[in-house]
Design a protein around this motif. Structure first.
Motif, mmCIF file in Angstrom:
data_model
loop_
_atom_site.group_PDB
_atom_site.id
_atom_site.type_symbol
_atom_site.label_atom_id
_atom_site.label_comp_id
_atom_site.label_asym_id
_atom_site.label_seq_id
_atom_site.Cartn_x
_atom_site.Cartn_y
_atom_site.Cartn_z
ATOM 1 N N SER A 73 0.705 -1.192 -0.106
ATOM 2 C CA SER A 73 -0.066 0.051 0.083
ATOM 3 C C SER A 73 0.906 1.328 0.069
ATOM 4 C CB SER A 73 -0.810 0.120 1.324
ATOM 5 O OG SER A 73 -1.905 -1.018 1.006
ATOM 6 N N TYR A 74 1.997 1.356 0.593
ATOM 7 C CA TYR A 74 2.859 2.461 0.697
ATOM 8 C C TYR A 74 4.158 2.679 0.378
ATOM 9 C CZ TYR A 74 -1.034 2.622 4.208
ATOM 10 O OH TYR A 74 -2.511 2.822 4.958
ATOM 11 N N GLY A 75 4.491 1.275 -0.147
ATOM 12 C CA GLY A 75 5.968 1.166 -0.644
ATOM 13 C C GLY A 75 7.266 1.009 0.338
ATOM 14 N N SER A 76 6.803 1.065 1.687
ATOM 15 C CA SER A 76 7.614 0.804 2.758
ATOM 16 C C SER A 76 6.892 0.316 4.033
ATOM 17 C CB SER A 76 8.411 2.120 3.048
ATOM 18 O OG SER A 76 7.692 3.020 3.772
ATOM 19 N N ILE A 77 7.420 -0.386 4.914
ATOM 20 C CA ILE A 77 7.000 -0.809 6.117
ATOM 21 C C ILE A 77 7.301 0.097 7.302
ATOM 22 C CG2 ILE A 77 6.925 -2.796 7.513
ATOM 23 C CD1 ILE A 77 7.954 -4.545 5.162
ATOM 24 N N TRP A 78 6.030 0.351 7.952
ATOM 25 C CA TRP A 78 6.234 1.135 9.257
ATOM 26 C C TRP A 78 6.415 0.198 10.450
ATOM 27 C CZ3 TRP A 78 6.700 6.217 8.970
ATOM 28 C CH2 TRP A 78 6.717 7.139 10.026
ATOM 29 N N TRP A 79 7.555 -0.103 10.581
ATOM 30 C CA TRP A 79 7.877 -1.359 11.468
ATOM 31 C C TRP A 79 7.461 -1.067 13.106
ATOM 32 C CZ3 TRP A 79 8.786 -5.852 9.855
ATOM 33 C CH2 TRP A 79 9.387 -5.932 8.877
ATOM 34 N N SER A 80 7.113 0.131 13.657
ATOM 35 C CA SER A 80 6.780 0.235 14.758
ATOM 36 C C SER A 80 5.245 -0.278 14.984
ATOM 37 C CB SER A 80 6.634 1.832 15.264
ATOM 38 O OG SER A 80 5.934 2.454 14.268
ATOM 39 N N TRP A 81 4.532 -0.032 13.901
ATOM 40 C CA TRP A 81 3.129 -0.554 14.042
ATOM 41 C C TRP A 81 3.007 -1.929 13.704
ATOM 42 C CZ3 TRP A 81 -1.572 2.952 13.408
ATOM 43 C CH2 TRP A 81 -1.333 4.390 14.111
ATOM 44 N N ILE A 124 -1.753 -1.347 25.468
ATOM 45 C CA ILE A 124 -0.451 -1.392 25.686
ATOM 46 C C ILE A 124 0.217 -1.063 24.300
ATOM 47 C CG2 ILE A 124 1.719 -2.550 26.304
ATOM 48 C CD1 ILE A 124 -0.111 -4.053 28.495
ATOM 49 N N GLY A 125 -0.055 -1.746 23.422
ATOM 50 C CA GLY A 125 0.360 -1.706 22.079
ATOM 51 C C GLY A 125 0.136 -0.436 21.389
ATOM 52 N N TRP A 126 -0.797 0.129 21.410
ATOM 53 C CA TRP A 126 -1.298 1.097 20.594
ATOM 54 C C TRP A 126 -0.870 2.418 21.381
ATOM 55 C CZ3 TRP A 126 -0.869 0.093 15.798
ATOM 56 C CH2 TRP A 126 -1.268 -1.195 15.406
ATOM 57 N N VAL A 127 -1.257 2.672 22.743
ATOM 58 C CA VAL A 127 -1.032 3.757 23.305
ATOM 59 C C VAL A 127 0.500 3.781 23.992
ATOM 60 C CG1 VAL A 127 -1.926 5.091 25.536
ATOM 61 C CG2 VAL A 127 -3.361 3.738 24.069
ATOM 62 N N VAL A 128 1.213 2.912 24.184
ATOM 63 C CA VAL A 128 2.603 2.814 24.536
ATOM 64 C C VAL A 128 3.745 2.300 23.658
ATOM 65 C CG1 VAL A 128 4.169 2.054 26.575
ATOM 66 C CG2 VAL A 128 1.884 2.317 26.957
ATOM 67 N N ALA A 130 3.762 1.508 20.244
ATOM 68 C CA ALA A 130 3.595 2.066 18.844
ATOM 69 C C ALA A 130 4.169 3.641 18.973
ATOM 70 C CB ALA A 130 2.227 2.056 18.187
ATOM 71 N N PRO A 131 3.613 4.380 19.789
ATOM 72 C CA PRO A 131 3.976 5.856 19.808
ATOM 73 C C PRO A 131 5.601 5.730 20.216
ATOM 74 C CG PRO A 131 2.078 5.538 21.059
ATOM 75 C CD PRO A 131 2.321 4.413 20.639
ATOM 76 N N VAL A 132 5.827 5.055 21.366
ATOM 77 C CA VAL A 132 7.564 5.325 21.626
ATOM 78 C C VAL A 132 8.174 4.651 20.472
ATOM 79 C CG1 VAL A 132 8.959 4.068 23.322
ATOM 80 C CG2 VAL A 132 6.901 4.882 24.380
ATOM 81 N N LEU A 133 7.954 3.662 19.632
ATOM 82 C CA LEU A 133 8.985 3.233 18.706
ATOM 83 C C LEU A 133 8.764 4.245 17.608
ATOM 84 C CD1 LEU A 133 7.985 -0.660 18.566
ATOM 85 C CD2 LEU A 133 10.198 0.411 19.382
ATOM 86 N N ASP A 134 7.678 4.782 17.457
ATOM 87 C CA ASP A 134 7.560 5.796 16.324
ATOM 88 C C ASP A 134 8.587 7.132 16.764
ATOM 89 O OD1 ASP A 134 5.764 4.745 14.712
ATOM 90 O OD2 ASP A 134 3.905 6.000 15.512
ATOM 91 N N ALA A 139 11.689 9.148 14.911
ATOM 92 C CA ALA A 139 11.742 10.523 15.330
ATOM 93 C C ALA A 139 10.640 11.463 15.118
ATOM 94 C CB ALA A 139 12.994 11.411 14.715
ATOM 95 N N GLU A 140 9.535 10.858 15.234
ATOM 96 C CA GLU A 140 8.288 11.482 14.890
ATOM 97 C C GLU A 140 7.975 12.225 16.270
ATOM 98 O OE1 GLU A 140 5.875 11.591 12.390
ATOM 99 O OE2 GLU A 140 7.268 10.373 11.235
ATOM 100 N N PRO A 141 7.034 13.442 15.908
ATOM 101 C CA PRO A 141 6.829 14.258 17.075
ATOM 102 C C PRO A 141 6.027 13.412 17.966
ATOM 103 C CG PRO A 141 5.832 15.165 15.098
ATOM 104 C CD PRO A 141 6.584 13.991 14.840
ATOM 105 N N ALA A 142 6.093 13.508 19.447
ATOM 106 C CA ALA A 142 5.231 12.891 20.218
ATOM 107 C C ALA A 142 3.806 13.115 20.607
ATOM 108 C CB ALA A 142 6.104 13.259 21.730
#
Length: 185
Positions: A73-81, A124-128, A130-134, A139-142
């Motif tokens: 879909s995007y051409g690259s893998i968003w590993w954190s998610w 735990i996965g989505w609220v902690v 995923a954002p921490v790995l992002d 280097a995504e904004p918190a």
């Protein structure tokens, strides 16, 4: 008898689970209004695979299915998610004995148990995670990633609570209830 981690049954469940996860993520995803965050029906099916076939099948179905969707879909893998999808499958599968649907019964207590597990695992996965790995990996904004994670978490928890419960209930009805058969001479 030693149990194999990667039995034929588990490998087939991984393949089918990853394929269906990919198809649902690709074609049955609804935008939420938050950038790059969609309402995903694929997590209901991932919950079914995890609850029926266990943590290994859930982990790899989530990992492979999500990675395939991102790559195509995007051409690259968003590993954190992708990691969180794998974590979700693993977590729901680890507790499958608490809501064991293989015995043909998936009543109120088991439904509640299943939904507590899936909600905690996904929170735990989505609220902690995923954002921490992002933040760490990309280097995504918190503020952005915690908002995306919270929205994804809420939608995924609700999806599994509604669609996942329906799928598990329907699956349980296909099984013979424990102790319902008797031996006749």
């Amino acid at each position: 008898m030693k149990r194999e981690i990667f039995s034929t049954k588990t490998i087939v469940a991984i393949g089918i689970g990853a394929a269906v996860f990919f198809i649902l993520a690709k074609f049955v995803a609804i935008p939420t209004g938050v950038p790059n965050t969609t309402f995903q029906t694929s997590y209901a099916f991932l919950a079914l695979i995890s609850a029926v076939f266990g943590p290994i099948a859930g982990l790899f179905a989530g990992l492979i299915g999500h990675a395939l969707n991102d790559a195509i879909s995007y051409g690259s893998i968003w590993w954190s998610w992708v990691i969180v999808s794998a974590f979700t499958g693993l977590g729901i599968g680890l507790f499958r004995k608490h809501y064991s649907i293989e015995d043909g019964e998936f009543g109120k207590k088991k439904i509640i148990s299943f939904n507590i597990v899936q909600a905690v695992v996904q929170a735990i996965g989505w609220v902690v995670i995923a954002p921490v790995l992002d933040i760490i990996i990309y280097a995504e904004p918190a503020n952005k990633v915690f908002t995306q994670g919270a929205v994804a978490g809420i939608f995924n928890i609700l999806t599994v609570a509604i669609l996942g419960t329906i799928l598990l209930t329907a699956y349980a009805k296909t099984k013979t209830a424990k102790g319902s058969l008797s031996y006749e001479d």
